[in-house]
Design a protein around this motif. Structure first.
Motif, PDB file in Angstrom:
ATOM      1  N   GLY A 151       0.830  -1.193   0.000  1.00  0.00           N
ATOM      2  CA  GLY A 151       0.000   0.000   0.000  1.00  0.00           C
ATOM      3  C   GLY A 151       0.866   1.244   0.000  1.00  0.00           C
ATOM      4  N   GLU A 152       0.296   2.337  -0.474  1.00  0.00           N
ATOM      5  CA  GLU A 152       1.023   3.603  -0.534  1.00  0.00           C
ATOM      6  C   GLU A 152       0.046   4.747  -0.304  1.00  0.00           C
ATOM      7  OE1 GLU A 152       3.329   6.135  -3.985  1.00  0.00           O
ATOM      8  OE2 GLU A 152       3.666   3.967  -3.897  1.00  0.00           O
ATOM      9  N   VAL A 153       0.496   5.790   0.405  1.00  0.00           N
ATOM     10  CA  VAL A 153      -0.377   6.931   0.653  1.00  0.00           C
ATOM     11  C   VAL A 153       0.467   8.180   0.875  1.00  0.00           C
ATOM     12  CG1 VAL A 153      -0.488   6.545   3.165  1.00  0.00           C
ATOM     13  CG2 VAL A 153      -2.341   7.790   2.010  1.00  0.00           C
ATOM     14  N   THR A 154      -0.021   9.290   0.366  1.00  0.00           N
ATOM     15  CA  THR A 154       0.570  10.596   0.637  1.00  0.00           C
ATOM     16  C   THR A 154      -0.380  11.334   1.571  1.00  0.00           C
ATOM     17  OG1 THR A 154       1.673  10.723  -1.502  1.00  0.00           O
ATOM     18  CG2 THR A 154       1.303  12.803  -0.346  1.00  0.00           C
ATOM     19  N   ILE A 155       0.170  11.882   2.641  1.00  0.00           N
ATOM     20  CA  ILE A 155      -0.636  12.644   3.592  1.00  0.00           C
ATOM     21  C   ILE A 155      -0.066  14.052   3.699  1.00  0.00           C
ATOM     22  CG2 ILE A 155      -1.479  12.820   5.965  1.00  0.00           C
ATOM     23  CD1 ILE A 155      -1.243   9.816   6.200  1.00  0.00           C
ATOM     24  N   GLU A 156      -0.943  15.025   3.584  1.00  0.00           N
ATOM     25  CA  GLU A 156      -0.571  16.436   3.706  1.00  0.00           C
ATOM     26  C   GLU A 156      -1.269  17.017   4.932  1.00  0.00           C
ATOM     27  OE1 GLU A 156      -1.611  20.491   1.230  1.00  0.00           O
ATOM     28  OE2 GLU A 156      -0.966  18.717   0.088  1.00  0.00           O
ATOM     29  N   GLY A 157      -0.490  17.580   5.837  1.00  0.00           N
ATOM     30  CA  GLY A 157      -1.045  18.188   7.038  1.00  0.00           C
ATOM     31  C   GLY A 157      -0.839  19.688   7.028  1.00  0.00           C
ATOM     32  N   ALA A 158      -1.911  20.454   7.244  1.00  0.00           N
ATOM     33  CA  ALA A 158      -1.832  21.908   7.345  1.00  0.00           C
ATOM     34  C   ALA A 158      -2.169  22.309   8.775  1.00  0.00           C
ATOM     35  CB  ALA A 158      -2.796  22.571   6.366  1.00  0.00           C
ATOM     36  N   PHE A 159      -1.331  23.164   9.357  1.00  0.00           N
ATOM     37  CA  PHE A 159      -1.472  23.561  10.759  1.00  0.00           C
ATOM     38  C   PHE A 159      -1.727  25.063  10.809  1.00  0.00           C
ATOM     39  CE2 PHE A 159       0.997  19.802  10.273  1.00  0.00           C
ATOM     40  CZ  PHE A 159       0.579  18.964  11.295  1.00  0.00           C
ATOM     41  N   ARG A 160      -2.908  25.444  11.310  1.00  0.00           N
ATOM     42  CA  ARG A 160      -3.346  26.831  11.277  1.00  0.00           C
ATOM     43  C   ARG A 160      -3.518  27.431  12.678  1.00  0.00           C
ATOM     44  NH1 ARG A 160      -6.116  24.427   6.927  1.00  0.00           N
ATOM     45  NH2 ARG A 160      -6.154  25.657   5.026  1.00  0.00           N
ATOM     46  N   ARG A 161      -3.296  28.726  12.759  1.00  0.00           N
ATOM     47  CA  ARG A 161      -3.669  29.481  13.942  1.00  0.00           C
ATOM     48  C   ARG A 161      -5.164  29.742  13.827  1.00  0.00           C
ATOM     49  NH1 ARG A 161      -0.544  34.996  15.837  1.00  0.00           N
ATOM     50  NH2 ARG A 161      -1.381  35.064  17.978  1.00  0.00           N
ATOM     51  N   LEU A 181       8.451  -9.160   5.454  1.00  0.00           N
ATOM     52  CA  LEU A 181       8.021  -9.152   6.847  1.00  0.00           C
ATOM     53  C   LEU A 181       6.765  -8.330   7.050  1.00  0.00           C
ATOM     54  CD1 LEU A 181      11.515  -8.758   8.564  1.00  0.00           C
ATOM     55  CD2 LEU A 181      10.316 -10.857   7.958  1.00  0.00           C
ATOM     56  N   ASN A 182       5.915  -8.284   6.045  1.00  0.00           N
ATOM     57  CA  ASN A 182       4.643  -7.586   6.171  1.00  0.00           C
ATOM     58  C   ASN A 182       3.697  -8.447   6.990  1.00  0.00           C
ATOM     59  OD1 ASN A 182       2.194  -6.293   5.831  1.00  0.00           O
ATOM     60  ND2 ASN A 182       2.578  -5.781   3.684  1.00  0.00           N
ATOM     61  N   SER A 183       3.238  -7.916   8.122  1.00  0.00           N
ATOM     62  CA  SER A 183       2.406  -8.723   9.030  1.00  0.00           C
ATOM     63  C   SER A 183       1.027  -9.016   8.448  1.00  0.00           C
ATOM     64  CB  SER A 183       2.253  -8.007  10.375  1.00  0.00           C
ATOM     65  OG  SER A 183       1.594  -6.757  10.205  1.00  0.00           O
ATOM     66  N   LYS A 184       0.567  -8.198   7.482  1.00  0.00           N
ATOM     67  CA  LYS A 184      -0.747  -8.412   6.888  1.00  0.00           C
ATOM     68  C   LYS A 184      -0.662  -8.305   5.367  1.00  0.00           C
ATOM     69  CE  LYS A 184      -3.457  -6.618  10.778  1.00  0.00           C
ATOM     70  NZ  LYS A 184      -4.481  -5.623  11.188  1.00  0.00           N
ATOM     71  N   PRO A 185       0.062  -9.213   4.717  1.00  0.00           N
ATOM     72  CA  PRO A 185       0.208  -9.107   3.268  1.00  0.00           C
ATOM     73  C   PRO A 185      -1.092  -9.325   2.516  1.00  0.00           C
ATOM     74  CG  PRO A 185       1.049 -11.201   4.051  1.00  0.00           C
ATOM     75  CD  PRO A 185       0.764 -10.371   5.282  1.00  0.00           C
ATOM     76  N   TRP A 186      -2.105  -9.861   3.193  1.00  0.00           N
ATOM     77  CA  TRP A 186      -3.375 -10.110   2.539  1.00  0.00           C
ATOM     78  C   TRP A 186      -4.269  -8.867   2.586  1.00  0.00           C
ATOM     79  CZ3 TRP A 186      -1.435 -12.273   6.906  1.00  0.00           C
ATOM     80  CH2 TRP A 186      -1.965 -11.824   8.113  1.00  0.00           C
ATOM     81  N   SER A 187      -3.878  -7.857   3.373  1.00  0.00           N
ATOM     82  CA  SER A 187      -4.702  -6.665   3.523  1.00  0.00           C
ATOM     83  C   SER A 187      -4.337  -5.622   2.481  1.00  0.00           C
ATOM     84  CB  SER A 187      -4.524  -6.059   4.920  1.00  0.00           C
ATOM     85  OG  SER A 187      -5.194  -4.804   5.000  1.00  0.00           O
ATOM     86  N   THR A 188      -5.348  -5.030   1.846  1.00  0.00           N
ATOM     87  CA  THR A 188      -5.086  -3.986   0.866  1.00  0.00           C
ATOM     88  C   THR A 188      -4.970  -2.611   1.505  1.00  0.00           C
ATOM     89  OG1 THR A 188      -7.449  -3.646   0.487  1.00  0.00           O
ATOM     90  CG2 THR A 188      -6.324  -5.251  -0.920  1.00  0.00           C
ATOM     91  N   TRP A 189      -5.258  -2.493   2.787  1.00  0.00           N
ATOM     92  CA  TRP A 189      -5.331  -1.186   3.423  1.00  0.00           C
ATOM     93  C   TRP A 189      -4.416  -1.031   4.638  1.00  0.00           C
ATOM     94  CZ3 TRP A 189      -8.098   2.133   0.584  1.00  0.00           C
ATOM     95  CH2 TRP A 189      -9.047   1.596  -0.294  1.00  0.00           C
ATOM     96  N   SER A 190      -3.780  -2.107   5.087  1.00  0.00           N
ATOM     97  CA  SER A 190      -3.031  -2.046   6.347  1.00  0.00           C
ATOM     98  C   SER A 190      -1.840  -1.092   6.288  1.00  0.00           C
ATOM     99  CB  SER A 190      -2.552  -3.444   6.755  1.00  0.00           C
ATOM    100  OG  SER A 190      -1.680  -3.994   5.794  1.00  0.00           O
ATOM    101  N   ASP A 191      -1.198  -0.965   5.124  1.00  0.00           N
ATOM    102  CA  ASP A 191      -0.050  -0.066   5.015  1.00  0.00           C
ATOM    103  C   ASP A 191      -0.465   1.389   5.204  1.00  0.00           C
ATOM    104  OD1 ASP A 191       1.898  -2.049   4.541  1.00  0.00           O
ATOM    105  OD2 ASP A 191       1.294  -2.174   2.460  1.00  0.00           O
ATOM    106  N   ALA A 192      -1.584   1.775   4.602  1.00  0.00           N
ATOM    107  CA  ALA A 192      -2.080   3.138   4.764  1.00  0.00           C
ATOM    108  C   ALA A 192      -2.486   3.385   6.212  1.00  0.00           C
ATOM    109  CB  ALA A 192      -3.257   3.398   3.829  1.00  0.00           C
TER     110      ALA A 192
END
Length: 213
Positions: A151-161, A181-192
């Motif tokens: 799995g792969e994901v990009t996360i963008e965090g914006a921090f505002r006053r 050594l992926n503990s859940k290779p059967w999961s499509t979402w565990s990496d994210a």
């Protein structure tokens, strides 16, 4: 787990973990990525790459905030790969990221609020470039771990006053799971999901550190 490094502006606005690759995910290059959040007035820290870190010089530090507004997580559909995923699952994922962040901050006794205030920071998260490999393919290839998709994901965090809604920091990280050594290779979402947890824990630790905890 690798230690967390700190990035600060001249005023110490942000102490963000750059080792989001800990515990099973690996940080990837963001070359060519354009944040969806406005970067006007922000300074980029080149030394933070491959994580993108932008902060506003002279902005107040995290220690000035004891409460947080956590916006609903956005999903950026500019990358076509997200459109092909199970949209019900995508909605569950965005809710999970927000819930984990709220839980981590609340566990350290920070207030989660809905109204802006002088001591309140607004955190807005965006999910981009979400990829979930085929679970069927991974299960069939368990005997050949090098062939496992991740799995792969990009996360963008914006921090505002929150009192002015001024953006004081933007952090972007792209992470992918391990093929070995992926503990859940059967999961499509565990990496994210693992990346979500690392973001939530990292932000909480950054705030704790700013408060001397």
């Amino acid at each position: 787990m690798p230690s967390l490094r700190r990035i600060t502006s001249s005023a110490g606005i942000l102490f963000m973990p750059l080792a989001l690759a800990a515990c099973g995910t690996a940080t990837k290059s963001l070359e060519g990525y354009t944040p969806s959040t406005s970067l006007t007035g922000l300074k980029q820290y080149q030394s933070a790459k491959p994580t993108l870190v932008y902060t506003r010089p002279g902005a107040p530090g995290l220690g000035n905030y004891n409460s947080f507004i956590i916006d609903p997580v956005r999903v950026n559909y500019r990358n076509g790969s997200i459109k092909g995923l199970d949209q019900k699952q995508v909605q569950k994922m965005r809710k999970k990221l927000r819930a984990q962040l709220i839980a981590e901050l609340a566990a350290s006794d920070y207030r989660i609020v809905t109204k802006p205030g002088r001591k309140t920071m607004r955190i807005s998260m965006t999910i981009d470039n979400l990829k979930a490999p085929s679970a069927v393919t991974n299960v069939s290839n368990l005997v050949l771990p090098f062939s496992l998709a991740v799995g792969e994901v990009t996360i963008e965090g914006a921090f505002r006053r929150s009192s002015t809604n001024r953006i004081d920091a933007v952090v972007v990280n792209r992470a992918q799971g391990q093929r070995l050594l992926n503990s859940k290779p059967w999961s499509t979402w565990s990496d994210a999901e693992k990346s979500f947890k690392e973001w939530a824990v990292g932000i909480r630790k950054a705030v704790d550190r700013a408060h001397g905890k």
